[in-house]
Design a protein around this motif. Structure first.
Motif, PDB file in Angstrom:
ATOM      1  N   PHE A 246       0.760  -1.165  -0.065  1.00 49.80           N
ATOM      2  CA  PHE A 246       0.168  -0.016  -0.250  1.00 49.80           C
ATOM      3  C   PHE A 246       0.929   1.310  -0.107  1.00 49.80           C
ATOM      4  CE2 PHE A 246      -2.730   3.203   1.728  1.00 49.80           C
ATOM      5  CZ  PHE A 246      -3.893   2.985   1.051  1.00 49.80           C
ATOM      6  N   VAL A 247       1.695   1.242   0.813  1.00 48.85           N
ATOM      7  CA  VAL A 247       2.762   2.518   1.033  1.00 48.85           C
ATOM      8  C   VAL A 247       3.674   2.499  -0.007  1.00 48.85           C
ATOM      9  CG1 VAL A 247       4.128   3.875   2.448  1.00 48.85           C
ATOM     10  CG2 VAL A 247       2.046   2.934   3.483  1.00 48.85           C
ATOM     11  N   PRO A 248       4.339   1.514  -0.359  1.00 49.45           N
ATOM     12  CA  PRO A 248       5.284   1.710  -1.404  1.00 49.45           C
ATOM     13  C   PRO A 248       4.863   2.147  -2.709  1.00 49.45           C
ATOM     14  CG  PRO A 248       5.671  -0.208   0.176  1.00 49.45           C
ATOM     15  CD  PRO A 248       4.590   0.475   0.452  1.00 49.45           C
ATOM     16  N   LEU A 249       3.613   1.224  -2.951  1.00 48.98           N
ATOM     17  CA  LEU A 249       3.258   1.785  -4.200  1.00 48.98           C
ATOM     18  C   LEU A 249       2.381   3.218  -4.442  1.00 48.98           C
ATOM     19  CD1 LEU A 249       1.461  -1.635  -5.311  1.00 48.98           C
ATOM     20  CD2 LEU A 249       3.788  -0.620  -6.173  1.00 48.98           C
ATOM     21  N   GLN A 250       2.078   3.610  -3.506  1.00 46.92           N
ATOM     22  CA  GLN A 250       1.436   5.193  -3.471  1.00 46.92           C
ATOM     23  C   GLN A 250       2.617   6.065  -3.955  1.00 46.92           C
ATOM     24  OE1 GLN A 250      -1.670   6.653  -0.953  1.00 46.92           O
ATOM     25  NE2 GLN A 250      -1.384   4.963   0.190  1.00 46.92           N
ATOM     26  N   ILE A 251       3.805   5.612  -3.167  1.00 49.78           N
ATOM     27  CA  ILE A 251       4.941   6.681  -3.398  1.00 49.78           C
ATOM     28  C   ILE A 251       5.494   6.535  -4.928  1.00 49.78           C
ATOM     29  CG2 ILE A 251       7.009   7.085  -2.662  1.00 49.78           C
ATOM     30  CD1 ILE A 251       6.805   6.257   0.096  1.00 49.78           C
ATOM     31  N   ALA A 252       5.476   5.264  -5.273  1.00 51.30           N
ATOM     32  CA  ALA A 252       5.913   5.141  -6.519  1.00 51.30           C
ATOM     33  C   ALA A 252       5.026   5.493  -7.588  1.00 51.30           C
ATOM     34  CB  ALA A 252       6.169   3.341  -6.832  1.00 51.30           C
ATOM     35  N   TYR A 253       3.592   5.217  -7.227  1.00 56.31           N
ATOM     36  CA  TYR A 253       2.747   5.769  -8.455  1.00 56.31           C
ATOM     37  C   TYR A 253       2.622   7.437  -8.874  1.00 56.31           C
ATOM     38  CZ  TYR A 253       0.495   0.921  -8.340  1.00 56.31           C
ATOM     39  OH  TYR A 253       0.598  -0.410  -8.459  1.00 56.31           O
ATOM     40  N   LEU A 254       2.799   8.197  -7.602  1.00 54.35           N
ATOM     41  CA  LEU A 254       2.836   9.363  -7.884  1.00 54.35           C
ATOM     42  C   LEU A 254       4.175   9.939  -8.257  1.00 54.35           C
ATOM     43  CD1 LEU A 254       0.780  11.819  -7.571  1.00 54.35           C
ATOM     44  CD2 LEU A 254       1.574  12.031  -5.242  1.00 54.35           C
ATOM     45  N   SER A 255       5.098   9.533  -7.624  1.00 51.63           N
ATOM     46  CA  SER A 255       6.475   9.898  -8.032  1.00 51.63           C
ATOM     47  C   SER A 255       7.077  10.075  -6.637  1.00 51.63           C
ATOM     48  CB  SER A 255       6.971  11.131  -8.802  1.00 51.63           C
ATOM     49  OG  SER A 255       8.141  11.294  -9.040  1.00 51.63           O
ATOM     50  N   PRO A 256       8.447   9.653  -6.332  1.00 50.53           N
ATOM     51  CA  PRO A 256       9.082   9.794  -5.138  1.00 50.53           C
ATOM     52  C   PRO A 256       9.743  11.116  -4.816  1.00 50.53           C
ATOM     53  CG  PRO A 256       9.725   7.569  -6.099  1.00 50.53           C
ATOM     54  CD  PRO A 256       8.927   8.429  -7.251  1.00 50.53           C
ATOM     55  N   VAL A 257       9.756  11.845  -6.073  1.00 49.80           N
ATOM     56  CA  VAL A 257      10.299  13.211  -6.117  1.00 49.80           C
ATOM     57  C   VAL A 257       9.504  14.061  -5.357  1.00 49.80           C
ATOM     58  CG1 VAL A 257      10.860  15.149  -7.380  1.00 49.80           C
ATOM     59  CG2 VAL A 257      11.566  12.861  -8.175  1.00 49.80           C
ATOM     60  N   LEU A 258       7.939  13.665  -5.501  1.00 50.59           N
ATOM     61  CA  LEU A 258       7.089  14.691  -4.870  1.00 50.59           C
ATOM     62  C   LEU A 258       6.762  14.273  -3.544  1.00 50.59           C
ATOM     63  CD1 LEU A 258       4.650  14.515  -7.828  1.00 50.59           C
ATOM     64  CD2 LEU A 258       6.065  16.471  -7.220  1.00 50.59           C
ATOM     65  N   VAL A 259       7.389  13.265  -2.766  1.00 55.40           N
ATOM     66  CA  VAL A 259       7.173  13.295  -1.567  1.00 55.40           C
ATOM     67  C   VAL A 259       7.187  14.272  -0.570  1.00 55.40           C
ATOM     68  CG1 VAL A 259       7.879  11.871   0.532  1.00 55.40           C
ATOM     69  CG2 VAL A 259       7.806  10.678  -1.510  1.00 55.40           C
ATOM     70  N   PRO A 260       8.468  15.145  -0.658  1.00 55.88           N
ATOM     71  CA  PRO A 260       8.441  16.343   0.180  1.00 55.88           C
ATOM     72  C   PRO A 260       7.482  17.533  -0.150  1.00 55.88           C
ATOM     73  CG  PRO A 260      10.185  16.296  -1.358  1.00 55.88           C
ATOM     74  CD  PRO A 260       9.684  14.966  -1.476  1.00 55.88           C
ATOM     75  N   VAL A 261       6.997  17.197  -1.383  1.00 53.08           N
ATOM     76  CA  VAL A 261       5.772  18.391  -1.912  1.00 53.08           C
ATOM     77  C   VAL A 261       4.787  18.090  -0.978  1.00 53.08           C
ATOM     78  CG1 VAL A 261       4.668  19.413  -3.667  1.00 53.08           C
ATOM     79  CG2 VAL A 261       7.039  18.662  -3.955  1.00 53.08           C
ATOM     80  N   TRP A 262       4.074  16.829  -1.119  1.00 48.75           N
ATOM     81  CA  TRP A 262       2.809  16.538  -0.548  1.00 48.75           C
ATOM     82  C   TRP A 262       2.917  16.679   1.090  1.00 48.75           C
ATOM     83  CZ3 TRP A 262       2.538  12.179   2.337  1.00 48.75           C
ATOM     84  CH2 TRP A 262       3.190  11.023   2.126  1.00 48.75           C
ATOM     85  N   ILE A 263       4.151  16.330   1.607  1.00 46.01           N
ATOM     86  CA  ILE A 263       4.343  16.243   3.054  1.00 46.01           C
ATOM     87  C   ILE A 263       3.965  17.985   3.366  1.00 46.01           C
ATOM     88  CG2 ILE A 263       5.957  16.375   4.960  1.00 46.01           C
ATOM     89  CD1 ILE A 263       7.141  13.615   3.614  1.00 46.01           C
ATOM     90  N   ALA A 264       4.667  18.796   2.579  1.00 43.84           N
ATOM     91  CA  ALA A 264       4.697  20.090   2.738  1.00 43.84           C
ATOM     92  C   ALA A 264       3.233  20.692   2.568  1.00 43.84           C
ATOM     93  CB  ALA A 264       5.653  20.956   1.566  1.00 43.84           C
ATOM     94  N   GLY A 265       2.410  20.073   1.806  1.00 36.94           N
ATOM     95  CA  GLY A 265       1.009  20.343   1.569  1.00 36.94           C
ATOM     96  C   GLY A 265      -0.033  19.859   2.892  1.00 36.94           C
ATOM     97  N   ALA A 266       0.462  18.861   3.454  1.00 35.83           N
ATOM     98  CA  ALA A 266      -0.043  18.329   4.614  1.00 35.83           C
ATOM     99  C   ALA A 266       0.136  19.168   5.861  1.00 35.83           C
ATOM    100  CB  ALA A 266       0.272  16.731   4.745  1.00 35.83           C
ATOM    101  N   VAL A 267       1.340  19.600   5.800  1.00 34.20           N
ATOM    102  CA  VAL A 267       1.845  20.251   7.072  1.00 34.20           C
ATOM    103  C   VAL A 267       1.097  21.684   6.688  1.00 34.20           C
ATOM    104  CG1 VAL A 267       3.903  21.602   8.104  1.00 34.20           C
ATOM    105  CG2 VAL A 267       4.011  19.357   7.399  1.00 34.20           C
ATOM    106  N   ARG A 268       0.866  22.522   5.630  1.00 34.16           N
ATOM    107  CA  ARG A 268       0.509  23.744   5.359  1.00 34.16           C
ATOM    108  C   ARG A 268      -0.953  23.589   5.786  1.00 34.16           C
ATOM    109  NH1 ARG A 268      -0.449  26.162  -0.645  1.00 34.16           N
ATOM    110  NH2 ARG A 268      -0.991  28.113  -0.079  1.00 34.16           N
ATOM    111  N   LEU A 269      -1.761  22.669   5.313  1.00 41.42           N
ATOM    112  CA  LEU A 269      -3.073  22.532   5.725  1.00 41.42           C
ATOM    113  C   LEU A 269      -3.459  22.459   7.184  1.00 41.42           C
ATOM    114  CD1 LEU A 269      -4.391  20.231   2.407  1.00 41.42           C
ATOM    115  CD2 LEU A 269      -4.764  22.700   2.810  1.00 41.42           C
ATOM    116  N   TRP A 270      -2.723  21.531   7.684  1.00 40.09           N
ATOM    117  CA  TRP A 270      -2.802  21.334   9.288  1.00 40.09           C
ATOM    118  C   TRP A 270      -2.579  22.651   9.786  1.00 40.09           C
ATOM    119  CZ3 TRP A 270      -5.127  17.636  11.813  1.00 40.09           C
ATOM    120  CH2 TRP A 270      -4.945  17.646  13.458  1.00 40.09           C
ATOM    121  N   LYS A 271      -1.704  23.567   9.461  1.00 39.49           N
ATOM    122  CA  LYS A 271      -1.470  24.664  10.222  1.00 39.49           C
ATOM    123  C   LYS A 271      -2.704  25.717   9.825  1.00 39.49           C
ATOM    124  CE  LYS A 271       3.446  24.347  10.642  1.00 39.49           C
ATOM    125  NZ  LYS A 271       4.845  24.968  10.343  1.00 39.49           N
ATOM    126  N   THR A 272      -3.510  25.534   8.671  1.00 42.70           N
ATOM    127  CA  THR A 272      -4.597  26.354   8.412  1.00 42.70           C
ATOM    128  C   THR A 272      -5.886  25.665   9.320  1.00 42.70           C
ATOM    129  OG1 THR A 272      -3.419  26.764   6.440  1.00 42.70           O
ATOM    130  CG2 THR A 272      -5.795  27.358   6.596  1.00 42.70           C
TER     131      THR A 272
END
Length: 483
Positions: A246-272
């Protein structure tokens, strides 16, 4: 990621980047169109074409929207891979625009919107499902639109957005039964983090009525046929590989390069505060899918929403660091990998490594040879006038049907479309693997084996010629049905 990024709801919404986003989607559409005929039909596309010729309010494994779209596309643009995939291309383009609108709604300016469009268009998941028509193609767009509408609802608190959410939910339910999982995850998240006042409005009930009205004919069909979708969903949930990967394929399907981007998005939304539920909804959805044994890509549209939210803070963060050139190199490498995984750019004989991440590429290869193998075996049938071609799955039956060869199958909706007439009591050409052929067929001998040249589901498919059946087709049919 910067204090300013946490105050998205207090900013004036920027103008939409029509020029930049427009260029991105024009390039995206051009590339998808040029490559749309590559390899050939996917097995599911044969099935959608067959279902589209037998339109109904439901099928044992899906609602009617995708087959209906397949019928329209084939009628307008031709019953070819390129013609059918016009719908997929348009859905992919629309998804990119919607996610750029999400970035705008969250306060992202011109650069953030354009970069959101670029990373969305180049993500492996979007490339895969925009290249071929599937229920996931439409689901990706529906979930993205629901994400945008939810952002608007939570930001504004205006209950009238429930009407649009209800309408889009109705469309989603006409396509696939996954939308309720997204709504449950969002509802639980809002219930935990707020703003709970969005539930205290009659507009919510009105939206629910719109959704139910849209899907009512499908519900009636399901009830009249014993709710077959529940049986089908149960078969999917029994696959433990879905949980393990479940977890490995989600990272692979979207793109490993985008991991820091969606983490930044989650943090940003949580702070709002008003948008915190969007960050929480993703892990809630993942827990639900893990419990149900859902496929890893089911939650990717919500991960794409987090990515859209993370582009602006990621740009600000990388803009302050010299290491950004290395991230650009990584992004370029990630884009190349996504293109190789999602589009037919790799020679078929070199698809081995690609299939490890995207087996759907392999399911588009070898169908003309498969049809030839079956046609050659058919010539060995002593009396074709009373003989039957019986296949083990919908892909095989659909490929033969598309080629103008009459074939039957008891798999999924093909089982509902009926057995061969009992008057066809002669030889049977069995195509594929069967669990218990001895109970239904007599005198079987293998006459051919399919060689696709790659490791896909039809590689090594046996073709056997049987002298007949142990009973009439109408008697045997129920025991032959399978999901």
């Amino acid at each position: 990621m910067g204090e300013a990024a946490t105050e998205t709801t207090d900013r004036r919404t920027p103008s939409f980047a029509w020029g930049g986003v427009g260029i991105v989607v024009l390039v995206q559409a051009a590339v998808l169109t040029v490559l749309s005929g590559g390899y050939g039909f996917h097995r599911d596309e044969f099935y959608f074409l067959a279902a589209g010729k037998r339109l109904a309010w439901g099928y044992v494994d899906q609602p009617p929207l995708t087959p209906a779209l397949a019928r329209v596309a084939a009628g307008l643009f031709g019953e070819t891979p390129a013609g059918l995939r016009v719908v997929a291309t348009l859905a992919g383009v629309a998804t990119v625009v919607v996610l750029a609108l999400v970035a705008r709604e969250l306060g992202g300016g011109y650069a953030a919107q354009v970069v959101t469009a670029v990373v969305t268009a180049l993500s492996g998941y979007v490339l895969v499902v925009s290249h071929m028509l599937s229920t996931t193609t439409i689901d990706m767009l529906v979930w993205s639109v629901l994400g945008l509408l939810t952002v608007k609802l939570l930001k504004s608190g205006d209950g009238r957005w429930w009407l649009a959410i209800g309408a889009v939910t109705g469309v989603g339910l006409l396509n696939k039964w996954l939308v309720p999982l997204l709504l449950v995850a969002l509802a639980v998240a809002v219930g935990i983090t707020g703003p709970r006042k969005v539930f205290r409005t009659w507009w919510l009930a009105a939206g629910a009525v719109i959704a139910l009205a849209a899907v009512a004919p499908v519900l009636v069909w399901e009830a009249g046929h014993g709710w077959p979708m529940l049986t089908f969903a149960g078969d999917i949930s029994g696959d433990d590989d879905n949980r393990l990967m479940f977890v490995p394929l989600q990272i692979a399907y979207l793109s490993p390069v985008l991991v820091p981007v969606w983490i930044a998005g989650a943090v940003r939304l949580w702070k709002t505060p008003r948008l915190r539920a969007l960050a929480l909804a993703y892990p809630i959805l993942c827990v639900v899918l893990l419990a149900l044994g859902g496929k890893p890509y089911y939650s990717l549209p919500l991960l794409m929403l987090l990515t859209a939210a993370g582009v602006q803070p990621a740009l600000e963060w990388f803009g302050r660091r010299k290491a950004r050139r290395w991230w650009l190199v990584a992004a370029a490498v990630g884009a190349v990998v996504s293109l190789a995984i999602g589009l037919p750019v790799v020679p078929t004989q070199a698809l081995g490594p690609v299939l490890a991440l995207n087996k759907e590429q392999g399911e588009q290869v070898g169908w003309p040879g498969f049809v030839t193998t079956v046609a050659d075996a058919w010539r060995q049938v002593p009396d074709p006038a009373t003989a039957v071609i019986f296949t083990s799955n919908y892909g095989e039956a659909g490929a033969l049907e598309h080629a103008g060869i009459t074939a039957y199958s008891a798999h999924l909706a093909y089982g509902d479309w009926g057995p061969p007439p009992d008057r066809l009591d002669g030889a049977v050409l069995l195509v594929g693997e069967f669990d218990r052929p001895a109970r239904a067929f007599t005198g079987c001998r293998q006459v051919a084996v399919q060689d696709t040249g790659i490791d896909n589901d039809e590689q090594g498919t046996p073709v056997a010629l049987c002298t007949g059946t142990t009973a009439g087709w109408s008697t045997l049919w129920r025991s032959l049905r399978h999901f």
